[in-house]
Structure formats: structure tokens, C-alpha cells
Design an enzyme around this catalytic site. Sequence first.
Site, short mmCIF file in Angstrom:
data_model
loop_
_atom_site.label_atom_id
_atom_site.label_comp_id
_atom_site.label_asym_id
_atom_site.label_seq_id
_atom_site.Cartn_x
_atom_site.Cartn_y
_atom_site.Cartn_z
N ASN A 7 0.52 24.75 -19.33
CA ASN A 7 1.92 24.53 -19.69
C ASN A 7 2.78 25.54 -18.94
O ASN A 7 2.37 26.65 -18.64
CB ASN A 7 2.14 24.59 -21.22
CG ASN A 7 1.80 25.92 -21.84
OD1 ASN A 7 0.87 26.59 -21.42
ND2 ASN A 7 2.53 26.29 -22.87
N GLU B 9 6.67 26.82 -19.16
CA GLU B 9 7.96 26.82 -19.83
C GLU B 9 9.08 27.19 -18.87
O GLU B 9 8.83 27.61 -17.73
CB GLU B 9 7.92 27.77 -21.03
CG GLU B 9 6.95 27.31 -22.09
CD GLU B 9 6.92 28.19 -23.33
OE1 GLU B 9 6.37 27.75 -24.35
OE2 GLU B 9 7.44 29.33 -23.27
N CYS C 177 4.01 20.20 -20.12
CA CYS C 177 2.78 20.49 -20.84
C CYS C 177 1.60 20.61 -19.87
O CYS C 177 1.62 20.07 -18.76
CB CYS C 177 2.47 19.37 -21.83
SG CYS C 177 3.75 19.09 -23.06
N GLU D 46 -1.31 19.17 -20.16
CA GLU D 46 -1.94 17.87 -19.92
C GLU D 46 -1.23 17.14 -18.77
O GLU D 46 -1.87 16.61 -17.87
CB GLU D 46 -1.89 17.01 -21.19
CG GLU D 46 -2.64 17.59 -22.37
CD GLU D 46 -1.77 18.46 -23.28
OE1 GLU D 46 -0.90 19.21 -22.76
OE2 GLU D 46 -1.98 18.41 -24.50
N CYS E 179 0.99 16.32 -27.20
CA CYS E 179 2.25 15.79 -27.74
C CYS E 179 2.36 14.29 -27.41
O CYS E 179 1.57 13.74 -26.63
CB CYS E 179 3.44 16.56 -27.18
SG CYS E 179 3.87 16.12 -25.48
N CYS F 295 2.68 13.35 -23.63
CA CYS F 295 1.41 13.44 -22.91
C CYS F 295 0.49 12.28 -23.26
O CYS F 295 -0.22 11.75 -22.40
CB CYS F 295 0.73 14.77 -23.21
SG CYS F 295 1.55 16.17 -22.40
ZN ZN Z 1 2.61 17.30 -24.00
#
Ligand code: ZN
Length: 130
Positions: free
Chosen positions: A34, A36, A45, A47, A82, A85
Site C-alpha cells: 500500500n 498512501e 492498496c 493488492e 477492500c 480491490c
Molecule cells: Zn484495496
Amino acid sequence: MALAAREQAYAPYSGYRVGAALLAEDGRVFTGVNMENGSYGAAICAERSAFAAAVGAGARRFKAIAVAGGRGAEADPSAPPCGICRQVMAEFCAPDFIVILGNGAALRRYTLEELLPLRFELEEQENAGG
Ligand code: ZN
């Protein structure tokens, strides 16, 4: 590999660090973390960053992904992907695609079908519309 990737996660705002390792059908493994951003909506993310690396390298079909995420030093075995993803997984993966969550000691295994039932697929929508 997901745990090793997690070490490189860039999460200075949330402290929620995630690593992912994506297994392509041809045997290659692509990792992601990930990342940010000070403009929070620009974050991506682990993934999806793994999928971006894989697709950029020409991979299109995948067998499984391992995800290790959480706030602490240890990954949380119940840190699921999430919704965005899951939808990205649905673009490239069959319903029996395997999602492994864990920290090395405790592992949980799901299929994409379990995590994203009734998924959106453009082709099905077009077919359904006649
Ligand atoms: Zn995600």
C-alpha cells in the site's frame, strides 16, 4: 513474499501496512504494497499495486493472492481486501481465485466468490441487457 513486501509499505498516515504477493497462472509472482498519500484519495492498496505490476508485465490470469496487513508489527490474519480491490480481482480472476490472509502463523483462505458474490462483470451486464 507478502510479509516481506509489507516491510516496504508506505503508510505514514494510517500506520496500516500491507504487502501482497500475487501468483500468476504462468508461475510468476508479483508483489505490491500500500502506498498512501498526503492527498488521502490518491492512496493505492497493496493488492491493486500487485495487479498493476503484473498487468504491466503482461500477466492476465491469476491463481491466488496472499495479503498481509495490519497496524502492528505483526500482520493481522483478518485484514481482508477492500471492495475496490475485490472488483479489480474480479476483472482478471475466476470465482475460484484464492485469497489468503495472514501473518505466517495464522492463515485464512477464501475464494473470490466468497469475498465478492454477485460481482459486476461488464460482459454479463451487456448480455443481460439483451
Ligand atoms: Zn484495496
